[in-house]
Design a protein around this motif. Structure first.
Motif, PDB file in Angstrom:
ATOM      1  N   SER A 225      -1.422  -0.105  -9.517  1.00 48.96           N
ATOM      2  CA  SER A 225      -1.686   0.687 -10.722  1.00 48.96           C
ATOM      3  C   SER A 225      -2.417  -0.129 -11.786  1.00 48.96           C
ATOM      4  CB  SER A 225      -0.367   1.221 -11.299  1.00 48.96           C
ATOM      5  OG  SER A 225       0.408   0.173 -11.850  1.00 48.96           O
ATOM      6  N   GLU A 226      -2.295  -1.460 -11.705  1.00 48.47           N
ATOM      7  CA  GLU A 226      -2.932  -2.343 -12.690  1.00 48.47           C
ATOM      8  C   GLU A 226      -4.289  -2.868 -12.213  1.00 48.47           C
ATOM      9  OE1 GLU A 226       1.360  -4.162 -14.309  1.00 48.47           O
ATOM     10  OE2 GLU A 226       0.053  -5.328 -12.961  1.00 48.47           O
ATOM     11  N   ALA A 227      -4.622  -2.618 -10.961  1.00 49.02           N
ATOM     12  CA  ALA A 227      -5.839  -3.190 -10.375  1.00 49.02           C
ATOM     13  C   ALA A 227      -7.061  -2.327 -10.650  1.00 49.02           C
ATOM     14  CB  ALA A 227      -5.656  -3.367  -8.877  1.00 49.02           C
ATOM     15  N   CYS A 228      -8.216  -2.989 -10.656  1.00 50.44           N
ATOM     16  CA  CYS A 228      -9.504  -2.300 -10.747  1.00 50.44           C
ATOM     17  C   CYS A 228     -10.357  -2.543  -9.500  1.00 50.44           C
ATOM     18  CB  CYS A 228     -10.269  -2.765 -11.980  1.00 50.44           C
ATOM     19  SG  CYS A 228      -9.500  -2.309 -13.544  1.00 50.44           S
ATOM     20  N   LYS A 229     -10.124  -3.690  -8.844  1.00 51.02           N
ATOM     21  CA  LYS A 229     -10.935  -4.060  -7.678  1.00 51.02           C
ATOM     22  C   LYS A 229     -10.036  -4.622  -6.572  1.00 51.02           C
ATOM     23  CE  LYS A 229     -15.084  -5.067 -10.420  1.00 51.02           C
ATOM     24  NZ  LYS A 229     -16.084  -6.103 -10.779  1.00 51.02           N
ATOM     25  N   PRO A 230      -9.205  -3.748  -5.985  1.00 46.88           N
ATOM     26  CA  PRO A 230      -8.308  -4.217  -4.921  1.00 46.88           C
ATOM     27  C   PRO A 230      -9.013  -4.268  -3.568  1.00 46.88           C
ATOM     28  CG  PRO A 230      -7.930  -1.903  -5.328  1.00 46.88           C
ATOM     29  CD  PRO A 230      -9.002  -2.329  -6.305  1.00 46.88           C
ATOM     30  N   ILE A 231      -8.513  -5.119  -2.673  1.00 45.83           N
ATOM     31  CA  ILE A 231      -9.008  -5.194  -1.301  1.00 45.83           C
ATOM     32  C   ILE A 231      -7.815  -5.410  -0.376  1.00 45.83           C
ATOM     33  CG2 ILE A 231     -10.253  -6.650   0.372  1.00 45.83           C
ATOM     34  CD1 ILE A 231     -12.429  -7.067  -1.563  1.00 45.83           C
ATOM     35  N   VAL A 232      -7.845  -4.721   0.754  1.00 45.86           N
ATOM     36  CA  VAL A 232      -6.860  -4.930   1.815  1.00 45.86           C
ATOM     37  C   VAL A 232      -7.475  -5.867   2.843  1.00 45.86           C
ATOM     38  CG1 VAL A 232      -5.535  -3.848   3.673  1.00 45.86           C
ATOM     39  CG2 VAL A 232      -5.782  -2.681   1.463  1.00 45.86           C
ATOM     40  N   LEU A 233      -6.740  -6.912   3.210  1.00 51.05           N
ATOM     41  CA  LEU A 233      -7.202  -7.877   4.210  1.00 51.05           C
ATOM     42  C   LEU A 233      -6.212  -7.860   5.369  1.00 51.05           C
ATOM     43  CD1 LEU A 233      -9.293 -10.133   4.868  1.00 51.05           C
ATOM     44  CD2 LEU A 233      -7.692 -11.750   3.820  1.00 51.05           C
ATOM     45  N   LEU A 234      -6.674  -7.423   6.540  1.00 50.31           N
ATOM     46  CA  LEU A 234      -5.800  -7.258   7.700  1.00 50.31           C
ATOM     47  C   LEU A 234      -6.002  -8.391   8.712  1.00 50.31           C
ATOM     48  CD1 LEU A 234      -6.262  -3.439   8.436  1.00 50.31           C
ATOM     49  CD2 LEU A 234      -4.558  -4.539   6.973  1.00 50.31           C
ATOM     50  N   GLY A 235      -4.925  -8.773   9.378  1.00 52.61           N
ATOM     51  CA  GLY A 235      -5.037  -9.794  10.411  1.00 52.61           C
ATOM     52  C   GLY A 235      -3.709 -10.042  11.085  1.00 52.61           C
ATOM     53  N   GLY A 236      -3.649 -11.123  11.863  1.00 46.31           N
ATOM     54  CA  GLY A 236      -2.408 -11.518  12.504  1.00 46.31           C
ATOM     55  C   GLY A 236      -2.091 -10.720  13.752  1.00 46.31           C
ATOM     56  N   GLY A 237      -0.932 -11.009  14.329  1.00 45.25           N
ATOM     57  CA  GLY A 237      -0.509 -10.362  15.564  1.00 45.25           C
ATOM     58  C   GLY A 237       0.604  -9.361  15.320  1.00 45.25           C
ATOM     59  N   ALA A 238       1.138  -8.826  16.434  1.00 44.22           N
ATOM     60  CA  ALA A 238       2.283  -7.912  16.424  1.00 44.22           C
ATOM     61  C   ALA A 238       1.992  -6.576  15.744  1.00 44.22           C
ATOM     62  CB  ALA A 238       3.502  -8.576  15.780  1.00 44.22           C
ATOM     63  N   TRP A 239       0.737  -6.146  15.769  1.00 41.93           N
ATOM     64  CA  TRP A 239       0.407  -4.802  15.327  1.00 41.93           C
ATOM     65  C   TRP A 239       0.614  -3.830  16.488  1.00 41.93           C
ATOM     66  CZ3 TRP A 239      -1.177  -3.101  10.484  1.00 41.93           C
ATOM     67  CH2 TRP A 239      -1.439  -4.098   9.538  1.00 41.93           C
ATOM     68  N   SER A 240       0.585  -2.564  16.205  1.00 40.42           N
ATOM     69  CA  SER A 240       0.667  -1.517  17.228  1.00 40.42           C
ATOM     70  C   SER A 240      -0.249  -0.375  16.801  1.00 40.42           C
ATOM     71  CB  SER A 240       2.102  -1.001  17.369  1.00 40.42           C
ATOM     72  OG  SER A 240       2.518  -0.358  16.164  1.00 40.42           O
ATOM     73  N   ARG A 241      -0.485   0.525  17.715  1.00 39.26           N
ATOM     74  CA  ARG A 241      -1.326   1.678  17.365  1.00 39.26           C
ATOM     75  C   ARG A 241      -0.692   2.478  16.227  1.00 39.26           C
ATOM     76  NH1 ARG A 241      -5.395   3.521  19.957  1.00 39.26           N
ATOM     77  NH2 ARG A 241      -4.804   2.448  21.885  1.00 39.26           N
ATOM     78  N   GLU A 242       0.628   2.636  16.298  1.00 34.67           N
ATOM     79  CA  GLU A 242       1.319   3.397  15.260  1.00 34.67           C
ATOM     80  C   GLU A 242       1.216   2.702  13.909  1.00 34.67           C
ATOM     81  OE1 GLU A 242       2.399   4.478  19.177  1.00 34.67           O
ATOM     82  OE2 GLU A 242       2.610   2.515  18.218  1.00 34.67           O
ATOM     83  N   ALA A 243       1.339   1.374  13.922  1.00 32.37           N
ATOM     84  CA  ALA A 243       1.227   0.630  12.672  1.00 32.37           C
ATOM     85  C   ALA A 243      -0.164   0.772  12.078  1.00 32.37           C
ATOM     86  CB  ALA A 243       1.560  -0.840  12.911  1.00 32.37           C
ATOM     87  N   CYS A 244      -1.181   0.708  12.933  1.00 31.35           N
ATOM     88  CA  CYS A 244      -2.558   0.871  12.445  1.00 31.35           C
ATOM     89  C   CYS A 244      -2.786   2.270  11.893  1.00 31.35           C
ATOM     90  CB  CYS A 244      -3.542   0.567  13.574  1.00 31.35           C
ATOM     91  SG  CYS A 244      -3.598  -1.180  14.052  1.00 31.35           S
TER      92      CYS A 244
END
Length: 556
Positions: free
Chosen positions: A206-225
């Motif tokens: 709520s306080e941000a003006c220029k946010p970015i999501v950075l994804l990486g690492g292991g142990a993801w799944s299709r459902e998580a994505c």
């Protein structure tokens, strides 16, 4: 009952324990040090597929890729000494890529230990800093216990490799049947974000003006994505994926902004520096994703940092986060998918501009050579179906793959963040065996291919219908590039004289042809897809074209 008093060999106990953990595929190069295990596998051939490879590096890389594809430990058996050293490259990749994997290594008999017996190595010392856990099973009665522990260690926290040494005499030792009860299947340990942490995420957004999501690492799944995509879409956030984790988010989506890795787009690097909120979900924030640790100040970045990771040891390891969250990817993605977004985020233009930068970089620069890799990648991007799996090893040729191909989603990319050459072909074979209904396409440079090219024989034997695209520029291209930058005009040690790749592939039993012009590639690629067997296409490229944007003069 009479059977209750019988004894069972260590090898049989081990195989039963693997079946209890739902292991259905084992990659190996056979060795006499675990001959008893091979014999025990004979009786369960309908339940466990044994894939015999041509080199232990191929077997280990296939097991690692299997672990990536399934989120379950890939299993590999190799013999002692030379077998273990050959397999070490796959173990290192599993470590750096956070992939669950278990490598069983034959060992000398217990009564000859510490005499430097034939091919003897102390595996605790050898793999102690690479594997998550290294052990040796010295009693057949303890096999169920230690196998259960191995699967839990490999999959908990930051996933990774476990190495287990098997003394050959222990494998033929017997244990009472009551001590040989197979363990129950391992349980995945879950970690949930706390409600106050989620509230803090909402406040920071709520306080941000220029946010970015950075994804990486292991142990993801299709459902998580899928859950993560709901969160991104609801909040209209730009998404960046770290080095060789591009399949965590559909690259075609309007929120995708590119890859933070080797050869990073300068515009993306500038955008990451300009951001006022970084939601790092899954990555360790290592060297490749931070431009050699120069992207953000250490230990306290200027940007507000939310760092989410499964392993508490990775939180604060390099960067002090404003909000560190020890959570599984699935659990965190599921939680943020339920957050309420602002009616109209103030960063909509920021998100649109980030995606526009990515699309602009996808336009291949002019290429006067007979083979234009940018155009080749554009065709493959359009021709392959949604679920195709694309693999590669390491080398400058990967810059074209990672820049011009759009990964569709979870596990459409198999590539080593460890930067290991020779990974692509074994990984593609593992994919074709595990997912035979999905196309598996491997990219390999000439040097990269020759490190594990013998696994084409494995692909032919098991009808793994991979398509291998060999980019042949007659050199170790990455090293030549650095050589040119640091020691211009002094070329040494980077030139390659390769064999006839087409003839070599045909000798293995694969379909193969050479493609001389860009315009001929679409038809050749279609013939490879319809070949009904493993296929190899050889592209002879301009040796002066080191990267999509770097051309050097002849002889430089």
């Amino acid at each position: 009952m009479a059977n209750e008093n019988r004894d069972i060999t260590g090898a049989r106990i081990l195989v039963d324990a693997l079946r209890a953990q739902s292991v259905n595929t084992i990659f190996t190069v056979p060795g006499e040090s675990f001959l008893a295990v091979l014999d025990a596998l004979y009786d369960v051939a309908d339940d466990i597929k044994l894939v015999v490879c041509r080199h232990e590096s191929g077997a280990a890389n296939m097991a690692e890729a299997h672990g990536k594809l399934t989120n379950r430990p890939g299993v590999c058996f190799v013999t002692r000494g030379p077998g273990a050293t050959n397999a070490s490259i796959g173990i290192h990749t599993a470590r750096q890529d956070s992939t669950p994997m278990i490598v069983f290594v034959g060992q000398v008999a217990r009564d000859t230990l510490e005499r430097e017996a034939w091919q003897e190595i102390d595996y605790r010392q050898m793999f102690g800093q690479v594997a998550k856990w290294v052990t040796q099973i010295d009693s057949a009665a303890r096999i169920p216990e230690l196998i259960s522990r191995a699967f839990h260690v490999a999959t908990s926290g930051r996933p990774g490799p476990v190495v287990i040494a098997l003394p050959e005499d222990m494998l033929v030792e017997t244990a009472p049947v009551e001590k040989a009860v197979p363990p129950l299947p391992y349980q995945t340990i879950t970690m949930q974000p706390a409600s106050e942490q989620l509230a803090r995420v909402e406040k920071l957004l709520s306080e941000a003006c220029k946010p970015i999501v950075l994804l990486g690492g292991g142990a993801w799944s299709r459902e998580a994505c899928d859950d993560l995509r709901q969160f991104v879409t609801r909040f209209d956030l730009p998404v960046v994926c770290t080095f060789r984790r591009q399949d965590l988010y559909d690259n075609r989506d309007r929120h995708y902004a590119g890859e933070a890795g080797l050869g990073m787009d300068p515009a993306l690097a500038a955008r990451l520096r300009e951001a006022d909120l970084l939601l790092a979900i899954g990555p360790r924030l290592g060297e490749t994703s931070t431009l050699g640790y120069e992207l953000f100040s250490i230990p306290t970045p200027a940007v507000k940092l939310v760092h989410v990771h499964r392993d508490a040891n990775e939180l604060g390891r390099v960067y002090r986060a404003d909000l560190p969250i020890n959570s599984g990817m699935a659990e965190f993605a599921r939680a943020v998918a339920r957050l309420e977004s602002p009616n109209k985020p103030v960063w909509t233009d920021w998100t649109q501009a980030a995606h526009a930068d990515y699309e602009a970089r996808r336009a291949p620069p002019p290429n006067s050579g007979s083979i234009d890799l940018g155009a080749v990648m554009a065709h493959i991007d359009e021709a392959l179906p949604e679920d195709a799996i694309v693999s590669n090893g390491a080398g400058n040729y990967t810059l074209w793959v990672q820049r011009f191909f759009r990964y569709r989603g979870w596990r459409t990319q198999l590539a080593p963040t460890s930067g290991a050459m020779g990974y692509g072909l074994p990984a593609a074979i593992a994919a074709a065996l595990q997912k035979p209904d999905r196309p598996a396409v491997c990219f390999a440079g000439d040097g990269c291919f020759l490190m594990t090219g013998q696994e084409l024989a494995t692909a032919v034997q098991y009808d793994a219908r991979v398509i291998v695209i060999v980019v042949d520029n007659g050199m170790y291209g990455s090293i030549r590039m650095h050589q040119h930058r640091h020691y211009p005009g002094r070329v040494i040690g980077t030139t390659l004289q390769s064999p006839d790749f087409v003839g070599l592939a045909r000798a293995y039993g694969a379909y193969a042809e050479s493609v001389e012009r860009t315009v001929d590639f679409p038809d050749a690629f279609q013939r490879a897809r319809e070949a009904g067997r493993p296929a190899v296409l050889v592209l002879r490229t301009d040796p002066n074209l080191l990267t999509p944007n770097m051309i050097i003069g002849p002889g430089v």
